[in-house]
Enzyme design. Structure first.
Site: not given
Lengths: 372, 529
Positions: B79, B108, B144, B171-172, B255, B257, B259, B270, B304-305, B330, B333, B452
């Site tokens: 998932h 293009d 994951w 790809s990315s 991390h 990722e 963002y 925006s 922090h993870h 943040t 924004k 979790r």
């Protein structure tokens, strides 16, 4: 049928006879100085968020209500205001500094494990905990209790609400004295686990090959429950933690009792045990050490955990069977040589060879295992 | 939709799209590739969503009713991988492909063949990932994050999972290179960097993050591969390695990722809020700087993870302070969006509804994020449902709502037809109510002590899990309405004007082209004053 029996769950609660906790909304205050400090930090930052939330959501709602085209407003065209932008950069920064100071103080306290009066070593296994009282020489495993284990099987049709503390109960709890600074040292035997009792105020990962630590000084007698919180494989959800905090005197009495039980078990090692004794002890050992993977009926899980029922190993030569149990087998089967006593090993091997239609008929004595 | 587009462009109608299926295989057209990306993303969103429903079905009540715990773990793992790499990232890549050339006045993307390749790697990657479900030992089940030593117990699917990550990573990275090259080189005359639409800016910053961290992730999983098959011990303490080293490498990728998943959302929102407020965006340059600061900070907060792994206390404190700092840009924004709405003339078409819900609910995720940055408190929150609630608030009513807002905003431009506004609003309310019913109770579950990634739970967690499951099913099935609305708009509907939204032509070059735009747009660059 078990389906939908808890829905609407709120109604069901009133009729549960067994011991179950009620639902709660907030973090526990716990029973240690650390857990109270953490709870206080949690409440401070929560109220700060509420205050900012009231401001932010208030402005958005006001704007939605009043600055709408349908009310015929003419849009303003301002698009910057340096003063305002500096203000909403600096004020949050000051709030954060205000939070960082108490957070630092609490973190330093949590890390200060010096001056501990006793040490308990906690080792995470797939899927049970091992507790070693380093000062007392006590050493045992703690696994999910049999009632929960039966009820949690797929399609068991046992109502979880009828089981005492479903999934939060163990066969042998960790017994600790109150009002003593206890240092815990953690490590993992196979994969990473995490030991968490919310009432103590923190959790710590148990990492194979490394030692981590933490401390607690429990202020109140009682039973405190927790769970593994790092995904550790199939039965991650089924390795709870139960801490029973007793007064120092009661704790001493418990230690003495455990030591006496250990001595009598030691005496069994030299004795010839009957088939019945081995089978009884064997079932007990099997259920708390083997059943998580190989299942209570020995049927295993195809593709993941081999069956013991009718397996070539358990119905073949004794020496090979014993070797797998003592030394393990890659990649997943752990070695039980160090973790089970000779009596338990003899009993569990005998049990596996003679349960569920594995009628090999032979048995092995603890003395034969000690000789290995 | 492109057949009549060719008539707008009489110099190039011989360059119009090829016919049939091979058009999509060979295409180097940014609009075609954007469409392909977005359709893929929608399919993956449904597959990943179906897996979430398996999870929520099992968690509806205590006891194991439907799936084996091992399969449950495969579902949580797939998932997440599918939603992150299959749904959200390709959806934003698709929007970037469609919109960036149009928004900066370019004909293009700069590297059209690379563009074709970076899309066509994805379907193969995801087929490979999905095939692991049928392998001996099942799909990966270690989450994951793929933490060793647990992930090394994976069966035959292990190398396939790793290679999938390599393919998606390639790809990315190619997509990111293409976006940066396009924006730096192909802007229309007068389109200076500080005039770029915010969506383009956020994507440029996202693209730099991708190029920086994807190779780190690819390296880390390759080290897993050699640990399992070639006898290395990077993450094995018995061989002199360290399992926690993997976590540092993973989160150095992970991390930034997260963002990567949220910055383009900031960009979409925006674009939308000024249009429906009929006002220019408030604090354009501070928005750009705030996005850049968030991007930079994302590289220095990864651990922090890992507050519970037993880092030295100095490490805990450093990561605490650095993480808290993210709240500042943040906050800027959020305040800028509110100031944009302030004293505007607001209307509430579906894109605006989703954008406002984004601001409010993303802020909710921001609050719990701020709470978790306080490391002593995180020792309680870590790996509980509080975290699950947090990251779903920033990813679902965050990233996914921005994607939905962007889809409704640009769908008339892409298809040439207005979508059904009444159905769009229905979709919005169903989605917004159900997403809160799903995820809000999870805050309580986490604080009450529910870990979790567990397939079953103690009975005191029953009430909120039941709520959460009901919400999840309503949410899931509401998305079929979204698919229906999109198909309906593709097939027909009220003809969209060039401007689509009242006064939108002041809010970007895309609204100066016909709806739909010709197959090759901005053959002659516009001049931006």
């Amino acid at each position: 049928m078990s389906k939908f029996k808890l829905w609407p769950a709120g109604l069901g609660l009133a009729f549960w006879g067994e011991a179950q906790a009620d639902y709660t909304l907030n973090l526990t205050e716990g029973v240690t100085e650390l857990s109270r400090d953490v709870h206080d930090l949690h409440m401070i930052i929560f109220w700060i968020c509420v205050a900012i939330g009231v401001l932010v959501y208030g402005l958005i709602i006001y704007s939605i209500a009043n600055h709408r085209k349908s009310r015929g407003v003419i849009p303003a065209d301002f698009h910057e205001n340096t003063k305002l932008e500096v203000l909403w950069t600096v004020i949050p920064f000051i709030i954060l500094i205000g939070m960082a100071i108490p957070a630092t103080r609490v973190m330093l306290k949590i890390y200060d494990t010096s001056g501990a009066e006793m040490t308990v070593k906690v080792t995470g296994y797939q899927w049970k905990w091992r507790y070693e009282y380093l000062d007392e020489g006590l050493d045992f495993f703690s696994t999910l209790d049999a009632d929960s284990n039966r009820a949690r099987q797929l399609g068991s049709n046992i109502n979880p609400a009828s089981v005492d503390n479903y999934l939060l109960n163990v066969d042998k709890p960790l017994v600790l004295p109150t009002h003593k600074k206890i240092r815990f040292v953690f490590t993992g035997a196979d994969v990473i686990h995490s030991w968490w009792v919310p009432a103590l105020g923190w959790k710590k990962d148990t990492i194979p090959g490394f030692i981590t630590d933490g401390w607690a000084k429990i202020e109140k007698e009682g039973t405190y429950r927790g769970q593994c919180t790092e995904l550790c494989g199939r039965d991650h959800g089924f390795m709870p933690i139960v801490v029973i905090a007793k007064t120092d005197a009661e704790y001493r009495a418990w230690v003495a009792e455990q030591k006496a039980a250990k001595d009598s078990a030691k005496a069994d090692e030299g004795r010839q045990l009957s088939m019945n004794e081995l089978m009884t002890k064997g079932k007990e050992t099997y259920d708390s050490n083997c059943a998580a993977c190989h299942q209570a009926g020995g049927e295993g899980i195809p593709g993941m955990f081999p069956a013991i029922k009718h397996s070539p190993v358990a119905t073949g030569p004794m020496a090979q069977h014993l070797d797998v149990v003592l030394n393990g087998k890659a990649p997943m089967m752990p070695a039980f040589k160090e973790t089970l006593s000779p009596v338990e090993l003899a009993a569990v091997v005998t049990y596996q060879r003679n349960a569920w239609g594995n009628n090999v008929g032979d048995m092995i004595q603890p003395s034969a295992i000690k000789a290995k | 939709m492109s057949a009549d587009a060719a008539t707008h462009d009489d110099h190039h109608d011989d360059h119009g799209p090829a016919k049939g299926f091979m058009r999509w295989v060979y295409t180097t057209n940014h609009k075609d590739i954007g469409t392909l990306y977005m359709i893929t993303s929608l399919i993956m969103f449904m597959i990943g969503g179906a897996m979430a429903l398996v999870i929520r079905l099992e968690l509806f009540e205590p006891g194991m009713q439907f799936v084996d715990p091992g399969f449950f773990n495969q579902m949580t793992t797939l998932h997440a991988l599918i939603m992150v790499f299959g749904a959200v990232m390709p959806a934003f890549a698709g929007m970037a492909n469609w919109m960036i050339p149009i928004m900066i006045g370019a004909p293009d993307m700069a590297l059209p063949r690379l563009n074709n390749w970076s899309f066509w790697l994805l379907p193969f990657g995801f087929v490979m990932l999905a095939s692991t479900l049928f392998m001996d030992g099942g799909a990966p089940a270690a989450g994951w994050t793929l933490y060793p030593p647990l992930v090394l117990q994976t069966g035959n699917s292990f190398p396939f999972t790793i290679f999938t990550i390599h393919i998606l990573g390639i790809s990315s990275i190619m997509a990111a290179i293409n976006i940066i090259t396009t924006v730096l080189n192909m802007r229309a005359p007068g389109m200076t960097m500080m005039k770029l639409p915010l969506f383009v800016w956020t994507w440029v910053i996202t693209a730099f993050l991708l190029i920086a961290v994807m190779p780190v992730f690819a390296g880390a999983v390759t080290m897993l591969l050699t640990d399992k098959y070639f006898g290395t011990s990077f993450f094995n303490a018995a061989g002199g390695g360290d399992p926690v080293l993997y976590q540092h490498l993973f989160w150095f990728f992970g991390h930034p990722e997260v963002y990567i998943l949220i910055l383009p959302s900031f960009g979409v929102v925006s674009q939308i809020i000024p249009t429906f407020s009929r006002k220019p965006l408030f604090g354009y340059s501070s928005m750009v700087y705030a996005t850049a600061s968030i991007g930079l900070l994302s590289f220095i907060v990864w651990a922090h993870h890992q507050y519970t792994v037993g880092m030295p206390v100095a490490g805990e404190l450093y990561f605490t302070y650095a993480t808290m700092l993210i709240a500042v840009p943040t906050g800027v924004k959020v305040f800028n969006w509110i100031a944009t709405m302030w004293r505007g003339a607001l209307t509430f078409e579906t894109p605006m509804l989703f954008a406002i819900a984004f601001v409010m609910l993303f802020t909710m995720g921001g609050f719990t994020g701020l709470m978790m940055s306080i490391s002593p408190a995180d020792l309680q929150y870590h790996d509980t449902y509080f975290i699950v609630a947090h990251f779903h608030y920033v990813l679902v009513p965050g990233s996914v709502f921005a994607l939905m807002a962007g889809t409704y905003y640009w769908l008339p431009k892409w298809t040439g037809h207005m979508y059904d506004e009444r159905l769009g609003k229905l979709h919005f309310w169903l989605t917004t109510i159900s997403v809160n019913v799903t995820f809000f109770p999870q805050h309580f579950l986490g604080l009450a002590g529910m870990p979790r990634r567990i397939p079953d739970y103690a009975v005191q967690f029953a009430e909120f899990n039941a709520w959460s499951s009901v919400g999840a099913f309503v949410f899931g099935f509401s998305q079929l309405l979204f698919v229906y609305i999109i198909i309906k708009a593709i097939r027909g509907g009220q003809k969209a004007t060039d401007e689509v939204w009242e006064g939108a032509s002041e809010h970007g070059l895309e609204w100066q082209l016909p709806s739909p735009p010709p197959y090759h747009s901005w053959i002659t660059a516009p001049f931006v004053k």
